[in-house]
Design a protein around this motif. Structure first.
Motif, PDB file in Angstrom:
ATOM      1  N   GLU A   3      -2.802   7.088 -48.450  1.00  0.00           N
ATOM      2  CA  GLU A   3      -1.781   7.873 -47.759  1.00  0.00           C
ATOM      3  C   GLU A   3      -2.120   8.041 -46.280  1.00  0.00           C
ATOM      4  OE1 GLU A   3       1.856  10.223 -47.645  1.00  0.00           O
ATOM      5  OE2 GLU A   3       1.042   8.447 -48.638  1.00  0.00           O
ATOM      6  N   THR A   4      -3.400   8.148 -45.967  1.00  0.00           N
ATOM      7  CA  THR A   4      -3.818   8.227 -44.566  1.00  0.00           C
ATOM      8  C   THR A   4      -3.429   6.955 -43.820  1.00  0.00           C
ATOM      9  OG1 THR A   4      -5.667   9.718 -45.028  1.00  0.00           O
ATOM     10  CG2 THR A   4      -5.817   8.390 -43.037  1.00  0.00           C
ATOM     11  N   ALA A   5      -3.646   5.804 -44.437  1.00  0.00           N
ATOM     12  CA  ALA A   5      -3.265   4.539 -43.804  1.00  0.00           C
ATOM     13  C   ALA A   5      -1.753   4.458 -43.612  1.00  0.00           C
ATOM     14  CB  ALA A   5      -3.761   3.369 -44.654  1.00  0.00           C
ATOM     15  N   ARG A   6      -1.009   4.862 -44.636  1.00  0.00           N
ATOM     16  CA  ARG A   6       0.456   4.813 -44.530  1.00  0.00           C
ATOM     17  C   ARG A   6       0.947   5.762 -43.440  1.00  0.00           C
ATOM     18  NH1 ARG A   6       5.051   7.144 -45.663  1.00  0.00           N
ATOM     19  NH2 ARG A   6       4.035   9.078 -46.351  1.00  0.00           N
ATOM     20  N   GLU A   9       0.277   4.329 -39.897  1.00  0.00           N
ATOM     21  CA  GLU A   9       1.248   3.287 -39.540  1.00  0.00           C
ATOM     22  C   GLU A   9       2.601   3.897 -39.225  1.00  0.00           C
ATOM     23  OE1 GLU A   9       2.177  -0.221 -38.329  1.00  0.00           O
ATOM     24  OE2 GLU A   9       0.278  -0.086 -39.418  1.00  0.00           O
ATOM     25  N   TRP A  10       2.994   4.905 -40.000  1.00  0.00           N
ATOM     26  CA  TRP A  10       4.288   5.563 -39.830  1.00  0.00           C
ATOM     27  C   TRP A  10       4.371   6.268 -38.480  1.00  0.00           C
ATOM     28  CZ3 TRP A  10       5.484  10.980 -39.965  1.00  0.00           C
ATOM     29  CH2 TRP A  10       6.836  11.281 -40.107  1.00  0.00           C
ATOM     30  N   LEU A  11       3.241   6.807 -37.997  1.00  0.00           N
ATOM     31  CA  LEU A  11       3.244   7.510 -36.718  1.00  0.00           C
ATOM     32  C   LEU A  11       3.232   6.555 -35.530  1.00  0.00           C
ATOM     33  CD1 LEU A  11       0.747  10.405 -37.530  1.00  0.00           C
ATOM     34  CD2 LEU A  11       3.143  10.689 -36.874  1.00  0.00           C
ATOM     35  N   ILE A  12       2.419   5.508 -35.587  1.00  0.00           N
ATOM     36  CA  ILE A  12       2.294   4.657 -34.400  1.00  0.00           C
ATOM     37  C   ILE A  12       3.420   3.641 -34.303  1.00  0.00           C
ATOM     38  CG2 ILE A  12      -0.196   4.984 -34.294  1.00  0.00           C
ATOM     39  CD1 ILE A  12      -0.601   2.226 -35.421  1.00  0.00           C
ATOM     40  N   GLY A  13       4.112   3.376 -35.412  1.00  0.00           N
ATOM     41  CA  GLY A  13       5.212   2.419 -35.370  1.00  0.00           C
ATOM     42  C   GLY A  13       6.284   2.757 -34.345  1.00  0.00           C
ATOM     43  N   PRO A  14       6.755   4.014 -34.275  1.00  0.00           N
ATOM     44  CA  PRO A  14       7.789   4.379 -33.299  1.00  0.00           C
ATOM     45  C   PRO A  14       7.284   4.585 -31.873  1.00  0.00           C
ATOM     46  CG  PRO A  14       7.888   5.769 -35.263  1.00  0.00           C
ATOM     47  CD  PRO A  14       6.577   5.070 -35.288  1.00  0.00           C
ATOM     48  N   GLU A  45      -9.163   1.271 -38.759  1.00  0.00           N
ATOM     49  CA  GLU A  45      -8.758  -0.043 -39.285  1.00  0.00           C
ATOM     50  C   GLU A  45      -7.244  -0.213 -39.250  1.00  0.00           C
ATOM     51  OE1 GLU A  45     -10.495  -0.047 -43.142  1.00  0.00           O
ATOM     52  OE2 GLU A  45     -12.527  -0.510 -42.406  1.00  0.00           O
ATOM     53  N   THR A  46      -6.504   0.868 -39.526  1.00  0.00           N
ATOM     54  CA  THR A  46      -5.046   0.776 -39.554  1.00  0.00           C
ATOM     55  C   THR A  46      -4.462   0.642 -38.152  1.00  0.00           C
ATOM     56  OG1 THR A  46      -5.026   2.162 -41.548  1.00  0.00           O
ATOM     57  CG2 THR A  46      -2.934   1.885 -40.380  1.00  0.00           C
ATOM     58  N   THR A  47      -5.001   1.386 -37.199  1.00  0.00           N
ATOM     59  CA  THR A  47      -4.460   1.294 -35.838  1.00  0.00           C
ATOM     60  C   THR A  47      -4.765  -0.055 -35.214  1.00  0.00           C
ATOM     61  OG1 THR A  47      -6.465   2.322 -34.929  1.00  0.00           O
ATOM     62  CG2 THR A  47      -4.608   3.774 -35.391  1.00  0.00           C
ATOM     63  N   ALA A  48      -5.901  -0.625 -35.540  1.00  0.00           N
ATOM     64  CA  ALA A  48      -6.289  -1.953 -35.040  1.00  0.00           C
ATOM     65  C   ALA A  48      -6.102  -2.057 -33.529  1.00  0.00           C
ATOM     66  CB  ALA A  48      -5.488  -3.041 -35.764  1.00  0.00           C
ATOM     67  N   GLY A  49      -6.527  -1.028 -32.819  1.00  0.00           N
ATOM     68  CA  GLY A  49      -6.461  -1.053 -31.363  1.00  0.00           C
ATOM     69  C   GLY A  49      -5.132  -0.679 -30.758  1.00  0.00           C
ATOM     70  N   GLN A  73     -18.421   7.560 -33.678  1.00  0.00           N
ATOM     71  CA  GLN A  73     -18.456   6.422 -32.753  1.00  0.00           C
ATOM     72  C   GLN A  73     -18.850   5.143 -33.490  1.00  0.00           C
ATOM     73  OE1 GLN A  73     -21.514   6.532 -29.660  1.00  0.00           O
ATOM     74  NE2 GLN A  73     -19.976   5.985 -28.140  1.00  0.00           N
ATOM     75  N   ASP A  74     -19.748   5.248 -34.433  1.00  0.00           N
ATOM     76  CA  ASP A  74     -20.206   4.074 -35.175  1.00  0.00           C
ATOM     77  C   ASP A  74     -19.086   3.427 -35.988  1.00  0.00           C
ATOM     78  OD1 ASP A  74     -22.768   4.308 -34.194  1.00  0.00           O
ATOM     79  OD2 ASP A  74     -23.577   5.307 -35.977  1.00  0.00           O
ATOM     80  N   VAL A  75     -18.087   4.236 -36.429  1.00  0.00           N
ATOM     81  CA  VAL A  75     -16.991   3.639 -37.198  1.00  0.00           C
ATOM     82  C   VAL A  75     -15.797   3.287 -36.310  1.00  0.00           C
ATOM     83  CG1 VAL A  75     -17.686   4.780 -39.323  1.00  0.00           C
ATOM     84  CG2 VAL A  75     -15.975   5.868 -37.864  1.00  0.00           C
ATOM     85  N   GLY A  76     -15.937   3.445 -34.991  1.00  0.00           N
ATOM     86  CA  GLY A  76     -14.914   2.953 -34.075  1.00  0.00           C
ATOM     87  C   GLY A  76     -14.011   3.993 -33.455  1.00  0.00           C
ATOM     88  N   ILE A  77     -14.290   5.294 -33.656  1.00  0.00           N
ATOM     89  CA  ILE A  77     -13.479   6.336 -33.017  1.00  0.00           C
ATOM     90  C   ILE A  77     -13.693   6.292 -31.506  1.00  0.00           C
ATOM     91  CG2 ILE A  77     -13.233   8.849 -32.766  1.00  0.00           C
ATOM     92  CD1 ILE A  77     -11.999   7.891 -35.322  1.00  0.00           C
ATOM     93  N   ASP A  78     -12.618   6.434 -30.735  1.00  0.00           N
ATOM     94  CA  ASP A  78     -12.686   6.295 -29.274  1.00  0.00           C
ATOM     95  C   ASP A  78     -13.277   7.523 -28.590  1.00  0.00           C
ATOM     96  OD1 ASP A  78     -11.292   3.689 -29.011  1.00  0.00           O
ATOM     97  OD2 ASP A  78      -9.626   4.801 -29.883  1.00  0.00           O
ATOM     98  N   GLY A  79     -12.958   8.708 -29.089  1.00  0.00           N
ATOM     99  CA  GLY A  79     -13.393   9.915 -28.400  1.00  0.00           C
ATOM    100  C   GLY A  79     -13.533  11.073 -29.360  1.00  0.00           C
ATOM    101  N   ALA A  80     -14.164  12.143 -28.878  1.00  0.00           N
ATOM    102  CA  ALA A  80     -14.420  13.323 -29.703  1.00  0.00           C
ATOM    103  C   ALA A  80     -13.550  14.480 -29.245  1.00  0.00           C
ATOM    104  CB  ALA A  80     -15.891  13.716 -29.610  1.00  0.00           C
ATOM    105  N   LEU A  81     -12.890  15.132 -30.206  1.00  0.00           N
ATOM    106  CA  LEU A  81     -12.158  16.374 -29.974  1.00  0.00           C
ATOM    107  C   LEU A  81     -13.114  17.509 -30.310  1.00  0.00           C
ATOM    108  CD1 LEU A  81      -9.576  18.082 -29.521  1.00  0.00           C
ATOM    109  CD2 LEU A  81      -8.996  17.670 -31.922  1.00  0.00           C
ATOM    110  N   VAL A  82     -13.468  18.337 -29.307  1.00  0.00           N
ATOM    111  CA  VAL A  82     -14.573  19.273 -29.482  1.00  0.00           C
ATOM    112  C   VAL A  82     -14.156  20.690 -29.108  1.00  0.00           C
ATOM    113  CG1 VAL A  82     -17.001  19.726 -29.002  1.00  0.00           C
ATOM    114  CG2 VAL A  82     -16.118  17.390 -28.778  1.00  0.00           C
ATOM    115  N   GLY A  83     -14.252  21.591 -30.074  1.00  0.00           N
ATOM    116  CA  GLY A  83     -14.110  23.013 -29.801  1.00  0.00           C
ATOM    117  C   GLY A  83     -15.470  23.646 -29.611  1.00  0.00           C
ATOM    118  N   LEU A  84     -15.493  24.867 -29.093  1.00  0.00           N
ATOM    119  CA  LEU A  84     -16.754  25.563 -28.867  1.00  0.00           C
ATOM    120  C   LEU A  84     -17.366  26.017 -30.192  1.00  0.00           C
ATOM    121  CD1 LEU A  84     -15.636  27.654 -25.788  1.00  0.00           C
ATOM    122  CD2 LEU A  84     -17.336  25.817 -25.784  1.00  0.00           C
TER     123      LEU A  84
END
Length: 293
Positions: A3-6, A9-14, A45-49, A73-84
């Motif tokens: 469901e996460t993959a679906r 895809e559903w979000l980035i398609g539009p 993997e789903t966004t594929a860049g 980062q090791d699994v390919g995440i571009d950046g960190a969303l960080v709260g205090l």
């Protein structure tokens, strides 16, 4: 995972160009570490860049945040969303030093500040942003969730260094203040259908003022998912601060568009008045969204 993959895809398609994982509504607080990694890897993997992906790493201490940053980062995440860190009430000094330490430890990973005054017991004053500019060079964005009382002054302080990203419904306030100088936005409501938000941001980008006003009017015709008064104080006494995670899951499941499953403990309670209000929002948003498909 499926469901996460679906959903991805559903979000980035539009036309969504960035995804934020493991914030409040993404249950970063109640996921196990191996669940975070599996989810993050699935989204990468789903966004594929095709979209930037930021992952939430908020924790009680600096060393744990660094561990999670390196793992994502090791699994390919571009950046960190960080709260205090949430245990003590932050000071300006230890807040700035916190982000400086992250920059020193993981210098090749971008950081987005999760500037939520409700949850992190901090107003993110101008001296905080000045300190970040001086000492934390990896901070390149902020999820603007601490209000707009000093937005113009903050823009001047961080200009050219940090992208202050307004979100729904703050996008409308930010547009009134700086117009097409908005260069990025965030939205939880986009999970009810991203097309209207993509259209709004496109109109903002090209400076089409009549179109922006038209789309904003559509957004403002949709009832809030929160009962009246739930966000009156913008602090920990607000009901929003008590039910944010739960209502996010309820909204998604009520929409029928994403099967989000139940919220993980301990945040499982949601009063009936919130559920009734969500039903009004979801039905109204579905009707409004249909005009943008």
């Amino acid at each position: 995972v499926e469901e996460t993959a679906r959903m991805t895809e559903w979000l980035i398609g539009p036309g969504v160009t960035g995804l934020g994982l493991f914030g409040t509504t993404g249950e970063g607080h109640s996921l196990l570490w191996d669940e975070k990694l599996r989810c993050a890897q699935t989204v990468v993997e789903t966004t594929a860049g095709r979209a930037q992906v930021f992952g939430g790493v908020t924790a009680l201490g600096t060393r744990e945040v660094i561990r999670q940053m390196r793992g994502l980062q090791d699994v390919g995440i571009d950046g960190a969303l960080v709260g205090l860190p949430l245990w003590q009430t932050p000071t300006v000094e230890n807040s700035v030093q916190f982000f400086a330490d992250l920059a020193a430890a993981v210098p090749d990973m971008a950081v987005m500040v999760y500037s939520n005054s409700w949850f992190f017991k901090f107003d993110f004053p101008l001296e905080f942003w000045r300190g970040i500019i001086a000492r934390a060079p990896t901070v390149i964005a902020s999820k603007q969730t601490h209000g707009f009382h000093h937005f113009l002054e903050e823009i001047e302080v961080v200009r050219g260094h940090i992208n202050l990203m307004p979100g729904d419904p703050g996008i409308f306030k930010a547009w009134d203040l700086i117009g097409s100088d908005i260069t990025a936005v965030w939205s939880t409501q986009a999970a009810l259908g991203p097309e209207p938000l993509v259209a709004l941001f496109a109109a903002i980008e090209i400076g089409d003022t009549p179109r922006v006003r038209e789309i904003i009017a559509d957004f403002q015709s949709v009832p809030s998912y929160a009962p009246a008064g739930a966000m009156a104080n913008r602090d920990h006494t607000d009901d929003f601060a008590r039910y944010n995670t739960q209502v996010a899951k309820w909204r998604l499941n009520a929409s029928g568009l994403i099967s989000a499953g139940p919220p993980r403990p301990p945040y499982t309670d949601l009063p009936d008045e919130w559920k009734r209000q969500v039903k009004l929002e979801v039905e109204s948003f579905a009707s409004f969204r249909a005009r943008y498909l």
